[in-house]
Write an enzyme that holds these catalytic residues in place. Structure first.
Site, PDB file in Angstrom:
ATOM      1  N   LYS A 218       0.120   4.223  -0.274  1.00 27.58           N
ATOM      2  CA  LYS A 218      -0.518   5.405   0.314  1.00 27.58           C
ATOM      3  C   LYS A 218      -0.282   6.613  -0.602  1.00 27.58           C
ATOM      4  O   LYS A 218      -0.287   6.453  -1.819  1.00 27.58           O
ATOM      5  CB  LYS A 218      -0.017   5.626   1.750  1.00 27.58           C
ATOM      6  CG  LYS A 218      -0.145   4.342   2.584  1.00 27.58           C
ATOM      7  CD  LYS A 218       0.125   4.520   4.043  1.00 27.58           C
ATOM      8  CE  LYS A 218      -0.056   3.183   4.774  1.00 27.58           C
ATOM      9  NZ  LYS A 218       0.136   3.274   6.218  1.00 27.58           N
TER      10      LYS A 218
ATOM     11  N   GLU B 272      -5.097  -4.740  10.731  1.00 27.03           N
ATOM     12  CA  GLU B 272      -4.032  -3.756  10.932  1.00 27.03           C
ATOM     13  C   GLU B 272      -4.268  -3.007  12.239  1.00 27.03           C
ATOM     14  O   GLU B 272      -5.046  -2.041  12.271  1.00 27.03           O
ATOM     15  CB  GLU B 272      -4.018  -2.749   9.776  1.00 27.03           C
ATOM     16  CG  GLU B 272      -3.745  -3.347   8.419  1.00 27.03           C
ATOM     17  CD  GLU B 272      -3.190  -2.305   7.448  1.00 27.03           C
ATOM     18  OE1 GLU B 272      -2.098  -2.547   6.929  1.00 27.03           O
ATOM     19  OE2 GLU B 272      -3.834  -1.260   7.246  1.00 27.03           O
TER      20      GLU B 272
ATOM     21  N   GLU C 230      -6.548   4.864   8.034  1.00 25.35           N
ATOM     22  CA  GLU C 230      -6.298   6.283   7.724  1.00 25.35           C
ATOM     23  C   GLU C 230      -7.533   6.919   7.102  1.00 25.35           C
ATOM     24  O   GLU C 230      -7.808   8.097   7.296  1.00 25.35           O
ATOM     25  CB  GLU C 230      -5.072   6.399   6.806  1.00 25.35           C
ATOM     26  CG  GLU C 230      -3.788   6.143   7.590  1.00 25.35           C
ATOM     27  CD  GLU C 230      -2.670   5.508   6.785  1.00 25.35           C
ATOM     28  OE1 GLU C 230      -2.716   5.534   5.545  1.00 25.35           O
ATOM     29  OE2 GLU C 230      -1.738   4.971   7.420  1.00 25.35           O
TER      30      GLU C 230
ATOM     31  N   HIS D  86      -9.381   1.448   5.099  1.00 26.21           N
ATOM     32  CA  HIS D  86      -8.089   1.600   5.772  1.00 26.21           C
ATOM     33  C   HIS D  86      -8.261   2.542   6.970  1.00 26.21           C
ATOM     34  O   HIS D  86      -9.032   3.497   6.904  1.00 26.21           O
ATOM     35  CB  HIS D  86      -7.042   2.152   4.801  1.00 26.21           C
ATOM     36  CG  HIS D  86      -5.654   2.055   5.356  1.00 26.21           C
ATOM     37  ND1 HIS D  86      -5.172   2.962   6.270  1.00 26.21           N
ATOM     38  CD2 HIS D  86      -4.671   1.138   5.162  1.00 26.21           C
ATOM     39  CE1 HIS D  86      -3.933   2.593   6.602  1.00 26.21           C
ATOM     40  NE2 HIS D  86      -3.610   1.502   5.949  1.00 26.21           N
TER      41      HIS D  86
ATOM     42  N   ASN E 238       0.874  -1.179   0.000  1.00 30.80           N
ATOM     43  CA  ASN E 238       0.000   0.000   0.000  1.00 30.80           C
ATOM     44  C   ASN E 238       0.902   1.216   0.000  1.00 30.80           C
ATOM     45  O   ASN E 238       1.481   1.572   1.024  1.00 30.80           O
ATOM     46  CB  ASN E 238      -0.886  -0.036   1.266  1.00 30.80           C
ATOM     47  CG  ASN E 238      -1.719   1.233   1.401  1.00 30.80           C
ATOM     48  OD1 ASN E 238      -1.804   2.038   0.482  1.00 30.80           O
ATOM     49  ND2 ASN E 238      -2.332   1.401   2.571  1.00 30.80           N
TER      50      ASN E 238
ATOM     51  N   GLY F  30       3.035   2.291  10.736  1.00 25.41           N
ATOM     52  CA  GLY F  30       4.019   3.349  10.546  1.00 25.41           C
ATOM     53  C   GLY F  30       4.780   3.724  11.803  1.00 25.41           C
ATOM     54  O   GLY F  30       5.451   4.741  11.857  1.00 25.41           O
TER      55      GLY F  30
ATOM     56  N   SER G 277       3.828  -2.164  10.194  1.00 26.28           N
ATOM     57  CA  SER G 277       5.285  -2.234  10.323  1.00 26.28           C
ATOM     58  C   SER G 277       5.875  -3.581   9.899  1.00 26.28           C
ATOM     59  O   SER G 277       6.845  -4.058  10.496  1.00 26.28           O
ATOM     60  CB  SER G 277       5.721  -1.874  11.750  1.00 26.28           C
ATOM     61  OG  SER G 277       5.332  -0.555  12.062  1.00 26.28           O
TER      62      SER G 277
HETATM   63  P1  13P Z   1       3.286   0.379   7.608  1.00 23.18           P
HETATM   64  O1  13P Z   1       3.742  -0.903   6.974  1.00 23.18           O
HETATM   65  O2  13P Z   1       4.025   1.581   7.112  1.00 23.18           O
HETATM   66  O3  13P Z   1       3.243   0.278   9.097  1.00 23.18           O
HETATM   67  O4  13P Z   1       1.765   0.600   7.126  1.00 23.18           O
HETATM   68  C1  13P Z   1       0.873  -0.432   7.244  1.00 23.18           C
HETATM   69  C2  13P Z   1      -0.347  -0.073   6.508  1.00 23.18           C
HETATM   70  O5  13P Z   1      -1.078   0.821   6.890  1.00 23.18           O
HETATM   71  C3  13P Z   1      -0.647  -0.798   5.257  1.00 23.18           C
HETATM   72  O6  13P Z   1      -1.910  -0.535   4.817  1.00 23.18           O
END
Ligand code: 13P
Length: 248
Positions: free
Chosen positions: A11, A166, A96, A94, A9, A172, A212
């Protein structure tokens, strides 16, 4: 037998040139793998990436879509638009999007239903906040999210849905859930699917872990019995690192 699925992803990262550079580094390195590899690109890169992955094993994913057919929804992208490009997967719900764009369980459900109706496979994201984890609400939270997101989804449709667990506090942050903890939550999500549908489909549906994930911890995570893949953010931005995860 559930085929592992590793999805990147990106983003809000990578312009078209950067996306193509990444694909060129990646595409010939995944031909031998039995893992399903998906790149979830920004909308602007989807068309070009689709052309670049033609003839390879890489699948294309979007990061969001609207649930309505078409119309006056400035700035939004419909399922038909994604289909027209040849998108295979779409990330839905997601954290976010839930956090910054106010996506509720109801909106997530509308999007999941639209995607499956159109034949695009949703990667449905669920997961708890740190506060929820610390107050022992993890199982309850992911159960509610799962039940609400899957409302009105048939057993047949469920086979085309990938669930991504997640935990928000692991995204992150460099903090991963321990692989045992992640596996326990994912086994619990599978149990919820079993209660909602039946055992057969609960054994078929693929459930990823995200938060992560990197090449250094991918093996441990992927070795867990109920974890069928990873949804990777930061570590999917660099081809070599992402390949390290694909070849866990
Ligand atoms: P990270 O791998 O950067 O922690 O992000 C995970 C994520 O949100 C994937 O959708």
């Amino acid at each position: 037998m559930r085929i592992p699925i590793i999805a990147g992803n990106w983003k809000m990262n990578k312009n078209v040139d950067e996306a193509l550079e990444f694909v060129n580094q990646l595409k010939n390195e995944v031909n031998e793998t039995d893992v399903e590899v998906v790149l979830c690109c920004p909308f602007i890169a989807l068309s070009e990436v689709k052309k670049a992955i033609e003839g390879t094993k890489v699948k294309l994913g979007a990061q969001n879509m609207h649930w309505e057919e078409s119309g006056a929804y400035t700035g939004e992208i419909s399922a038909d638009m994604l289909l027209n490009i040849g998108v295979d997967y779409v990330i839905i719900g997601h954290s976010e999007r839930r956090q910054y764009f106010n996506e509720t369980d109801e909106i997530v459900n509308l999007k999941v239903k639209k995607a499956v109706a159109k034949g695009i496979k949703p990667i449905l994201c669920i997961g708890e906040t740190l506060e929820e984890r610390e107050s022992n609400q993890t199982f309850e939270v992911v159960k509610t999210q799962t039940v609400k997101a899957l409302e009105g989804i048939t057993e047949e449709d469920l086979k085309n849905i990938v669930i991504a667990y997640e935990p928000i506090w692991a995204i992150g942050t460099g903090k991963t859930a321990s692989s045992q903890d992640a596996n326990a939550v994912i086994a619990n999500i599978r149990e919820v699917v079993k209660e909602l549908y039946n055992e057969t489909v609960s054994e078929v549906v693929r459930i990823q872990y995200g938060g992560s994930v990197k090449s250094a911890n991918a093996t441990e995570i992927m070795n867990e019995s109920d974890i069928d893949g990873a949804l990777v953010g930061g570590a999917s931005l660099e081809a070599k690192e992402f390949l390290g995860i694909v070849h866990f």
